[in-house]
Design a protein around this motif. Sequence first.
Motif, mmCIF file in Angstrom:
data_model
loop_
_atom_site.group_PDB
_atom_site.id
_atom_site.type_symbol
_atom_site.label_atom_id
_atom_site.label_comp_id
_atom_site.label_asym_id
_atom_site.label_seq_id
_atom_site.Cartn_x
_atom_site.Cartn_y
_atom_site.Cartn_z
ATOM 1 N N ASP A 1 33.690 36.474 35.797
ATOM 2 C CA ASP A 1 32.121 36.282 35.734
ATOM 3 C C ASP A 1 31.774 35.884 36.923
ATOM 4 O O ASP A 1 30.769 34.929 36.961
ATOM 5 C CB ASP A 1 31.895 35.297 34.595
ATOM 6 N N ARG B 1 30.755 40.321 45.366
ATOM 7 C CA ARG B 1 30.668 39.702 43.878
ATOM 8 C C ARG B 1 31.277 40.813 43.080
ATOM 9 O O ARG B 1 31.897 39.993 41.924
ATOM 10 C CB ARG B 1 29.117 39.558 43.708
ATOM 11 N N GLY B 2 31.202 42.099 43.456
ATOM 12 C CA GLY B 2 31.797 43.027 42.403
ATOM 13 C C GLY B 2 33.340 42.855 42.350
ATOM 14 O O GLY B 2 33.788 43.250 41.122
ATOM 15 N N ASP C 1 29.381 37.180 38.770
ATOM 16 C CA ASP C 1 27.706 37.141 38.487
ATOM 17 C C ASP C 1 27.310 35.832 38.588
ATOM 18 O O ASP C 1 25.861 35.424 38.679
ATOM 19 C CB ASP C 1 27.103 38.025 37.578
ATOM 20 N N ASN C 2 27.988 35.004 38.131
ATOM 21 C CA ASN C 2 27.689 33.560 37.773
ATOM 22 C C ASN C 2 28.583 32.337 38.314
ATOM 23 O O ASN C 2 29.532 32.099 37.801
ATOM 24 C CB ASN C 2 27.309 33.018 36.472
ATOM 25 N N PHE D 1 28.763 34.861 48.888
ATOM 26 C CA PHE D 1 28.186 35.922 48.127
ATOM 27 C C PHE D 1 26.601 36.312 48.738
ATOM 28 O O PHE D 1 25.950 37.176 48.673
ATOM 29 C CB PHE D 1 27.915 35.360 46.575
ATOM 30 N N ASN E 1 29.337 30.401 47.253
ATOM 31 C CA ASN E 1 27.945 30.966 47.382
ATOM 32 C C ASN E 1 27.549 31.476 48.714
ATOM 33 O O ASN E 1 26.922 32.298 48.719
ATOM 34 C CB ASN E 1 27.058 29.869 46.884
ATOM 35 N N LYS F 1 34.224 40.577 38.648
ATOM 36 C CA LYS F 1 33.624 40.808 37.401
ATOM 37 C C LYS F 1 34.590 40.218 36.308
ATOM 38 O O LYS F 1 34.077 39.898 35.274
ATOM 39 C CB LYS F 1 33.300 42.318 37.139
ATOM 40 N N PRO G 1 27.039 40.210 49.605
ATOM 41 C CA PRO G 1 26.805 40.259 48.243
ATOM 42 C C PRO G 1 27.776 41.553 47.547
ATOM 43 O O PRO G 1 28.065 41.243 46.112
ATOM 44 C CB PRO G 1 25.294 40.737 47.765
ATOM 45 N N GLU G 2 28.073 42.344 48.265
ATOM 46 C CA GLU G 2 28.820 43.441 47.680
ATOM 47 C C GLU G 2 30.285 42.826 47.168
ATOM 48 O O GLU G 2 31.043 43.449 46.351
ATOM 49 C CB GLU G 2 29.098 44.694 48.655
#
Length: 141
Positions: free
Chosen positions: A50, A43-44, A52-53, A36, A33, A47, A40-41
Motif C-alpha cells: 500500500d 512509490r510503484g 500509495d498511502n 516519495f 514521505n 504497491k 515519486p516513481e
Amino acid sequence: ECDALQRFKVKHQWAEAFGTSHHRLDFGLKLWNSIFRDAPEIRGLFKRVDGDNAYSAEFEAHAERVLGGLDMTISLLDDQAAFDAQLAHLKSQHAERNIKADYYGVFVNELLAVLPDYLGTKLDFKAWSECLGVITGAIHD
C-alpha cells in the motif's frame, strides 16, 4: 571507506536519531514521505504494501521492517563477519525485486537529508556517506 572511527560514529548517531518506539515510526514516515516527494516513481515499488498511502498500516509495517533492517546492519558495523552476512542477506532479498541502482542513491540522499533534523550539527556527514556507500554498494552490486 567507512573506517573504525566512522563506524563508531554512525552506530552511535543512528541510535540517537532512530530512537525507540513511536519515534521510529515518525522517523520512517518522514524519510519515506521525503523519498516519495523527491522521487515519486519509487512509490510503484511498494504497491504490495500500500505504498500509495504511507500512513496505511501495511506501509507503516513495511517502513519499520526496512528501517529495522538498516538498524540491524548499522548495529553490526563493528562485527565484520556478521555485518558481511547481513549484507549478503539483504543483497539476496533485494536482487529479486530488481531495484534500480539509482534508487539506492535516492535512499541515501534522503536519509542524509533527514538525519540533521535528529542530530543537528553532530551529524558526521562524511562518516555517514562512507558507511552508507559501503552498505548500499554491497546490496546492489
